[in-house]
Design an enzyme around this catalytic site. Structure first.
Site, PDB file in Angstrom:
ATOM      1  N   HIS A  55       0.823  -1.089   0.025  1.00 47.16           N
ATOM      2  CA  HIS A  55       0.169   0.186  -0.040  1.00 47.16           C
ATOM      3  C   HIS A  55       0.908   1.221   0.046  1.00 47.16           C
ATOM      4  O   HIS A  55       0.524   2.122  -0.429  1.00 47.16           O
ATOM      5  CB  HIS A  55      -0.982  -0.078   1.239  1.00 47.16           C
ATOM      6  N   ASP A  65      -3.715  -8.375  -6.784  1.00 43.79           N
ATOM      7  CA  ASP A  65      -3.197  -9.019  -5.500  1.00 43.79           C
ATOM      8  C   ASP A  65      -4.022 -10.280  -5.279  1.00 43.79           C
ATOM      9  O   ASP A  65      -4.706 -10.334  -4.472  1.00 43.79           O
ATOM     10  CB  ASP A  65      -3.818  -7.757  -4.521  1.00 43.79           C
ATOM     11  N   HIS A  81      -8.525  -7.962  -7.092  1.00 40.26           N
ATOM     12  CA  HIS A  81      -8.815  -8.779  -6.187  1.00 40.26           C
ATOM     13  C   HIS A  81      -8.958  -7.723  -5.108  1.00 40.26           C
ATOM     14  O   HIS A  81      -7.978  -7.940  -4.169  1.00 40.26           O
ATOM     15  CB  HIS A  81      -7.836  -9.987  -5.898  1.00 40.26           C
ATOM     16  N   ASP A 134     -14.403 -12.869 -12.055  1.00 35.75           N
ATOM     17  CA  ASP A 134     -12.900 -13.150 -11.858  1.00 35.75           C
ATOM     18  C   ASP A 134     -11.984 -11.993 -12.367  1.00 35.75           C
ATOM     19  O   ASP A 134     -12.385 -11.467 -13.464  1.00 35.75           O
ATOM     20  CB  ASP A 134     -12.671 -14.640 -12.871  1.00 35.75           C
TER      21      ASP A 134
END
Length: 282
Positions: free
Chosen positions: A19, A167, A42, A146
């Site tokens: 991050h 991620d 993700h 997905d």
């Protein structure tokens, strides 16, 4: 498989690296007025309560963001990320660390009217939390799909500028290969975007395979940064974390040169190490 919940790991040392880099990339891209597209393959829940049962069960944040939250000796490159965490928690009227943003929470801080955001998440509970978090976020699009395929369907973006965070949970061994293959396909469709791929160091051979797949592809300008709490081992568990960054901002290498020794000193121990390398030149 849908057993993975990032709430167990929110704010850990891997999140700190991931991050802080995402913050620097978004800070760079928003220096231009032209809009950009943010894609998160993700996404997770968007925001995490560190007092809840998931975060408390593992307590991983205590050896991550909790060790940096109130520090006054931060390197300049780490300040924008820590400022976001501080601002979020001050809004609660407390000096304590209670909230931690996932990657959508970081991205929201930089989102402007001219930008668009696409967030993918498969877990039914997390996608509901994510939807709630994004309720008043204009131009944010949440899909329970997905993320690998979702990314490819959005490239090239209409505004020809993009930041992509991939991620994966890496619950399946195939994710290591699938993530790299997907980014190579994404690069073929849109070669000028900035792509950030997070990975855990669990088995060194899997990281080596990712490196080899990238270096034998047509991708140019690839930076790799890695932070390991302990030396590689054959035992079960994550010993380190890393990022592959395609088309990093020009100053990111220098900024990470400031950040990594600091993270090693504050979050690591005598067995910890970091590595920063331009894996593929421009």
């Amino acid at each position: 498989m849908l057993s993975y919940r990032h709430a167990f790991h929110a704010g850990n040392f891997a999140d700190v690296l991931k991050h802080s880099v995402l913050t620097l990339v978004l800070e760079h891209v928003t220096k231009k007025e032209k809009g950009f597209t943010y894609i998160d393959t993700h996404s997770g829940a968007g925001m995490y309560q560190l007092a809840d049962e998931y975060a408390q069960k593992t307590g991983e944040y205590k050896n991550g963001i909790n060790k940096l939250f109130s520090n006054s000796d931060l390197p300049e490159a780490l300040v924008p990320y820590i400022d976001i965490i501080n601002e979020l928690n001050k809004q609660l009227g407390t000096e304590q660390l209670s909230l931690y943003p996932g990657s959508p929470g970081i991205a929201k801080k930089f989102s402007r009217r001219q930008d668009s955001t696409h967030l993918f998440e498969l877990h039914p509970t997390d996608v509901q939390h994510l939807t709630d978090f994004c309720q008043r976020w204009n131009k944010s699009h949440i899909k329970q799909l997905d993320g690998y395929q979702g990314l490819l369907s959005l490239l090239p973006p209409p505004n020809r500028r993009a930041v992509v965070l991939m991620d994966p949970p890496y619950e399946l061994k195939e994710d290591y290969t699938k993530a790299v293959k997907t980014l190579i396909k994404a690069y073929r469709k849109f070669a000028t975007g900035t792509y950030i791929l997070w990975y855990p160091v669990v088995k060194r051979e899997l990281v080596n395979q990712m490196q080899n797949a990238f270096t034998t592809s047509e991708i140019k300008n690839l930076l790799q940064v890695e932070f390991c709490l302990t030396a590689d081992t054959n035992e079960y568990g994550m010993t380190g974390t890393g990022l592959f960054i395609i088309n990093p901002p020009w100053q990111l290498n220098t900024q990470l040169s400031e950040i990594m020794p600091y993270l090693q000193s504050k979050l690591g121990n005598s067995s910890s190490s970091f590595n920063l390398v331009q894996l593929i030149e421009e």
